[in-house]
Design a protein around this motif. Structure first.
Motif, PDB file in Angstrom:
ATOM      1  N   SER A 236       0.518  -0.508   0.112  1.00 19.00           N
ATOM      2  CA  SER A 236       0.035   0.402  -0.347  1.00 19.00           C
ATOM      3  C   SER A 236       0.912   0.849   0.207  1.00 19.00           C
ATOM      4  CB  SER A 236      -0.785  -0.283   1.327  1.00 19.00           C
ATOM      5  OG  SER A 236      -0.136  -0.040   2.334  1.00 19.00           O
ATOM      6  N   GLY A 237       2.299   1.444   0.041  1.00 21.64           N
ATOM      7  CA  GLY A 237       2.755   2.467  -0.211  1.00 21.64           C
ATOM      8  C   GLY A 237       3.510   2.233  -0.962  1.00 21.64           C
ATOM      9  N   THR A 238       4.612   1.030  -1.937  1.00 21.83           N
ATOM     10  CA  THR A 238       5.562   1.635  -2.530  1.00 21.83           C
ATOM     11  C   THR A 238       4.582   1.231  -4.325  1.00 21.83           C
ATOM     12  OG1 THR A 238       6.285  -0.814  -2.265  1.00 21.83           O
ATOM     13  CG2 THR A 238       7.060   1.044  -1.560  1.00 21.83           C
ATOM     14  N   ASP A 239       3.609   0.626  -4.176  1.00 24.98           N
ATOM     15  CA  ASP A 239       2.897   0.068  -4.885  1.00 24.98           C
ATOM     16  C   ASP A 239       1.424   1.147  -5.245  1.00 24.98           C
ATOM     17  OD1 ASP A 239       4.497  -1.797  -6.031  1.00 24.98           O
ATOM     18  OD2 ASP A 239       3.654  -2.751  -4.665  1.00 24.98           O
ATOM     19  N   ILE A 240       1.350   2.414  -4.516  1.00 30.04           N
ATOM     20  CA  ILE A 240      -0.187   3.393  -4.473  1.00 30.04           C
ATOM     21  C   ILE A 240      -0.424   3.557  -5.287  1.00 30.04           C
ATOM     22  CG2 ILE A 240       1.465   4.676  -3.584  1.00 30.04           C
ATOM     23  CD1 ILE A 240      -2.461   3.370  -2.275  1.00 30.04           C
ATOM     24  N   HIS A 241       0.983   4.106  -6.404  1.00 28.27           N
ATOM     25  CA  HIS A 241       0.776   4.781  -7.126  1.00 28.27           C
ATOM     26  C   HIS A 241       0.821   4.109  -9.110  1.00 28.27           C
ATOM     27  CE1 HIS A 241       4.954   3.724  -6.784  1.00 28.27           C
ATOM     28  NE2 HIS A 241       5.366   4.485  -8.221  1.00 28.27           N
ATOM     29  N   ILE A 242       0.947   2.564  -9.805  1.00 26.54           N
ATOM     30  CA  ILE A 242       1.201   2.376 -10.144  1.00 26.54           C
ATOM     31  C   ILE A 242      -0.002   1.452 -10.770  1.00 26.54           C
ATOM     32  CG2 ILE A 242       3.544   1.616  -9.478  1.00 26.54           C
ATOM     33  CD1 ILE A 242       2.836  -0.891  -9.233  1.00 26.54           C
ATOM     34  N   GLY A 243      -1.123   1.886 -10.440  1.00 24.87           N
ATOM     35  CA  GLY A 243      -2.193   1.921 -11.604  1.00 24.87           C
ATOM     36  C   GLY A 243      -3.196   0.500 -10.431  1.00 24.87           C
ATOM     37  N   ARG A 244      -2.891  -0.349 -10.070  1.00 26.86           N
ATOM     38  CA  ARG A 244      -3.448  -1.044  -9.114  1.00 26.86           C
ATOM     39  C   ARG A 244      -5.444  -0.805  -8.541  1.00 26.86           C
ATOM     40  NH1 ARG A 244       1.080  -5.488  -7.896  1.00 26.86           N
ATOM     41  NH2 ARG A 244       2.215  -4.662  -9.647  1.00 26.86           N
ATOM     42  N   GLY A 245      -5.470  -1.635  -8.744  1.00 27.95           N
ATOM     43  CA  GLY A 245      -7.069  -1.438  -8.629  1.00 27.95           C
ATOM     44  C   GLY A 245      -7.360  -1.774  -7.108  1.00 27.95           C
ATOM     45  N   ASN A 246      -8.076  -1.047  -5.744  1.00 28.28           N
ATOM     46  CA  ASN A 246      -8.405  -1.342  -4.813  1.00 28.28           C
ATOM     47  C   ASN A 246      -9.681  -2.394  -5.154  1.00 28.28           C
ATOM     48  OD1 ASN A 246     -10.169  -1.398  -1.968  1.00 28.28           O
ATOM     49  ND2 ASN A 246      -8.027   0.754  -1.593  1.00 28.28           N
ATOM     50  N   ALA A 247      -9.705  -3.516  -4.540  1.00 24.33           N
ATOM     51  CA  ALA A 247     -11.096  -4.239  -4.830  1.00 24.33           C
ATOM     52  C   ALA A 247     -12.242  -3.479  -3.654  1.00 24.33           C
ATOM     53  CB  ALA A 247     -10.401  -5.441  -4.134  1.00 24.33           C
ATOM     54  N   ASN A 248     -11.863  -2.953  -2.663  1.00 23.30           N
ATOM     55  CA  ASN A 248     -12.873  -2.701  -1.622  1.00 23.30           C
ATOM     56  C   ASN A 248     -13.334  -1.329  -2.264  1.00 23.30           C
ATOM     57  OD1 ASN A 248     -12.507  -4.385   0.579  1.00 23.30           O
ATOM     58  ND2 ASN A 248     -10.534  -2.756   1.287  1.00 23.30           N
ATOM     59  N   LEU A 249     -12.446  -0.190  -2.996  1.00 21.10           N
ATOM     60  CA  LEU A 249     -13.193   1.290  -3.998  1.00 21.10           C
ATOM     61  C   LEU A 249     -14.257   0.836  -4.545  1.00 21.10           C
ATOM     62  CD1 LEU A 249     -13.268   4.566  -3.878  1.00 21.10           C
ATOM     63  CD2 LEU A 249     -11.066   3.729  -5.169  1.00 21.10           C
ATOM     64  N   ILE A 250     -13.358  -0.084  -5.657  1.00 21.18           N
ATOM     65  CA  ILE A 250     -14.129  -0.333  -6.579  1.00 21.18           C
ATOM     66  C   ILE A 250     -15.525  -1.485  -6.573  1.00 21.18           C
ATOM     67  CG2 ILE A 250     -13.903  -2.312  -8.746  1.00 21.18           C
ATOM     68  CD1 ILE A 250     -11.385  -2.206  -8.923  1.00 21.18           C
ATOM     69  N   LEU A 251     -15.884  -1.890  -5.841  1.00 20.39           N
ATOM     70  CA  LEU A 251     -16.712  -2.656  -5.056  1.00 20.39           C
ATOM     71  C   LEU A 251     -17.523  -1.622  -4.431  1.00 20.39           C
ATOM     72  CD1 LEU A 251     -18.591  -5.008  -4.331  1.00 20.39           C
ATOM     73  CD2 LEU A 251     -17.052  -4.960  -1.984  1.00 20.39           C
ATOM     74  N   ILE A 252     -17.340  -0.403  -3.858  1.00 19.94           N
ATOM     75  CA  ILE A 252     -17.746   0.705  -2.948  1.00 19.94           C
ATOM     76  C   ILE A 252     -18.897   1.375  -4.785  1.00 19.94           C
ATOM     77  CG2 ILE A 252     -18.177   2.568  -2.086  1.00 19.94           C
ATOM     78  CD1 ILE A 252     -15.841   0.824  -0.026  1.00 19.94           C
ATOM     79  N   GLN A 253     -17.821   1.387  -4.910  1.00 18.63           N
ATOM     80  CA  GLN A 253     -18.094   2.675  -6.335  1.00 18.63           C
ATOM     81  C   GLN A 253     -19.145   1.792  -7.598  1.00 18.63           C
ATOM     82  OE1 GLN A 253     -14.921   2.934  -7.887  1.00 18.63           O
ATOM     83  NE2 GLN A 253     -14.701   5.345  -7.191  1.00 18.63           N
ATOM     84  N   PHE A 254     -19.320   0.631  -7.405  1.00 20.59           N
ATOM     85  CA  PHE A 254     -20.310  -0.423  -8.253  1.00 20.59           C
ATOM     86  C   PHE A 254     -21.098   0.036  -7.607  1.00 20.59           C
ATOM     87  CE2 PHE A 254     -22.170  -4.208  -9.469  1.00 20.59           C
ATOM     88  CZ  PHE A 254     -22.572  -3.554 -10.791  1.00 20.59           C
ATOM     89  N   PHE A 255     -21.375  -0.355  -6.550  1.00 25.09           N
ATOM     90  CA  PHE A 255     -22.744  -0.275  -5.484  1.00 25.09           C
ATOM     91  C   PHE A 255     -23.362   1.153  -5.261  1.00 25.09           C
ATOM     92  CE2 PHE A 255     -24.625  -1.526  -0.844  1.00 25.09           C
ATOM     93  CZ  PHE A 255     -25.840  -2.641  -1.938  1.00 25.09           C
TER      94      PHE A 255
END
Length: 540
Positions: A236-255
């Motif tokens: 969550s630090g070194t990979d936060i800027h490389i375009g990895r999807g956050n499953a929680n965020l995607i789920l909430i946004q879809f709902f």
């Protein structure tokens, strides 16, 4: 376990490093479960006659006397952490409580690698531990007096380092072995904090309509599951800027998108669960809900949304899937199936969608370095009964206990903040506190640690860079990183200590894809030995 051609290594001592890493990997050592590894390290030191001590946090210090002729040099602290992030593939039978890591060696493009079978590897930071112990076990490696410091619980919040008494170590030079890129020396890191949001929220009969009278779920309100999966996750630090999807965020946004598109329909949340660790970008998230939206519409919406997310140029998760399926609650009487009301579902969504996620600010002084970020790490619902029992974890049975007679269910969110600037970190904490007050959630701060702000003019750093140049014929890169290192704690506790951090190439850290580049690991091993051998020239 697959063996590897031991004749491959240019440095024969490196075979000892690998052998020790294999032994470390056989010992379960998730964060908060480090008693076994601490006992093993303590035994390692004492059996060799080294002065060894353990503190109340299970931190271990092994003091190794200097090589002949180097006794009068200042002591050098070598430091690594004993815990690992415990993530596994869905369906893996591996138990991190009882099982060692199953290692797999392989070669690709004439480079040797090490990974694990369906779990995190634990090279973060097991390889650092192996370097330290291999030096201690050798009579042929020249070095000044050494303090081998093994700290606990780094991955949760650096709590072993933070709980260590100031007199536990005495050296003024420290080499941290927790970095993840060979050819790079780290001189600064982010600070961070873990935040918890909690609230007990009323639940009702899931089949109740607006007038709170029972309706026929089979005819009007049907239960469904939404699952977001296939994501790579990452640190969550070194990979936060490389375009990895956050499953929680995607789920909430879809709902939330469903709720906004179908305002005339009923949508009621039953439960939600996503993410497994505060320092990991969540790879999977799921929720259950009841609705009168037709199943065909839900599946079409899921496919459309997945395509929309995947079309974003910066999105870097090609195997993401968003799926909707009818939930099987056939063993539950309709009158016992509980959900949040439509109003409470809306309020929960509004709060979750308001929590910021991702990169907030880039460094103004260091190119391509994230300065401040946030990670929506874990979301889970818990029944009223579990809440009052004080359960620490959800078991499989309790996770399915969504038809309890109790009238409330707890929603818990775990959120991690990072910043390379202490003032910015404190400002973001205040913003999160204000957000919790606005939506009436309980707010808790845990595991706060300070940033290690870089000193690019350090003489110790300069001399370590010169040793790399002399050893490998090229310059080492000098960087700061957007991840937490225990150096931030040491910098605050021991103001005069001189520090650098080095390490081999580790990809996929904090995920089951974690892989250690063994060729890079061998180079770091050679470099570390040269620093210790040349330490009179490395002082600063």
């Amino acid at each position: 376990m697959q063996t590897i051609n031991q004749n491959r290594w240019n440095d024969s001592d490196f075979k000892t490093v690998l052998s020790i890493f294999e032994e470390i990997s056989s010992i379960p050592r998730c964060s908060k479960n480090e008693e076994q590894i601490a006992a093993w390290l303590e035994k390692f030191g004492k059996e060799r006659g080294f002065e060894t001590k353990r503190d109340h946090c299970n931190n271990i210090l092994i003091q190794v006397p200097a090589s002949p002729g180097m006794e009068n040099l200042p002591a050098v602290i070598l430091q690594a952490h004993t815990d690992m992030v415990c993530e596994k593939e869905t369906g893996s039978p591996h138990s991190f409580v009882t099982d060692g890591i199953s290692l797999r060696y392989f070669e690709e493009n004439n480079i040797s690698y090490l990974t694990a079978d369906q779990t995190t590897l634990g090279a973060d930071n097991g390889i650092g531990m192996a370097y330290m112990l291999a030096i201690a076990a050798s009579a042929d490696i020249s070095h000044p007096p050494l303090e081998l410091l093994f700290t606990t619980d780094e991955e949760i919040g650096l709590t072993g380092a933070q709980g260590m008494d100031p007199d536990f170590i005495s050296g003024n030079y420290l080499i941290n072995l927790d970095s993840e890129e060979e050819g790079v020396v780290i001189v600064g890191c982010a600070g961070g904090t873990q935040i918890g949001f909690k609230r007990l929220i009323d639940v009702e009969n899931a089949c109740a309509g607006d007038n709170l009278e029972e309706t026929d779920c089979d005819a009007t309100l049907m239960p469904y599951n939404i699952v977001v999966s296939g994501l790579l996750g990452g640190h969550s630090g070194t990979d936060i800027h490389i375009g990895r999807g956050n499953a929680n965020l995607i789920l909430i946004q879809f709902f939330k998108r469903l709720a906004e598109r179908y305002t005339q329909n009923t949508i009621k949340l039953i439960k939600i669960k996503g993410g497994t660790a505060a320092n990991t970008i969540p790879r999977r998230a799921e929720l259950s809900f009841v609705t009168d939206i037709p199943a065909e519409n839900l599946k079409t919406e899921a496919a459309d949304y997945a395509a929309l997310i995947s079309s974003v140029p910066s999105f870097n998760d090609p195997n993401m899937a968003v799926e909707v399926a009818v939930a099987d609650f056939s063993n539950v009487q309709k009158s016992n199936l509980k959900s949040f009301s439509a109003k409470n579902t809306e309020r929960i969504l509004n709060f979750l969608i308001a929590i910021p996620n991702g990169v907030f600010e880039m460094s103004a002084s260091i190119p391509d370095l994230v300065l401040t970020s946030g990670n929506l790490a874990i979301i889970k619902t818990r029944s009223n009964e579990e809440y009052f029992k004080g359960a620490e974890k959800e078991t499989e049975s309790s996770d399915l206990d969504i038809y309890t007679e109790k009238s409330k269910r707890e929603l818990e969110i775990i959120y991690s903040l990072r910043s390379g600037n202490d003032l910015r970190l404190k400002e973001k904490i205040k913003e999160m506190m204000a957000l919790s007050e606005k939506y009436h959630y309980n707010f808790e701060i845990t595991h706060t640690y300070s940033p290690w702000e870089p000193d690019f003019n350090s003489v110790f750093l300069k001399n370590c860079a010169e040793i790399y140049q002399k050893t490998f014929g090229k310059e080492i890169q000098i960087q700061a990183i957007h991840a937490g290192l225990e150096c931030g704690v040491f910098h605050r506790t021991f103001s005069g200590i001189k520090m650098v951090s080095i390490g081999p190439d580790i990809t996929g850290a904090h995920t089951p894809d974690e892989t250690l580049n063994l060729d890079a690991a061998e180079k770091v091993w050679i470099y570390l030995k040269e620093i210790l051998k040349s330490f009179p020239n490395a002082e600063g």
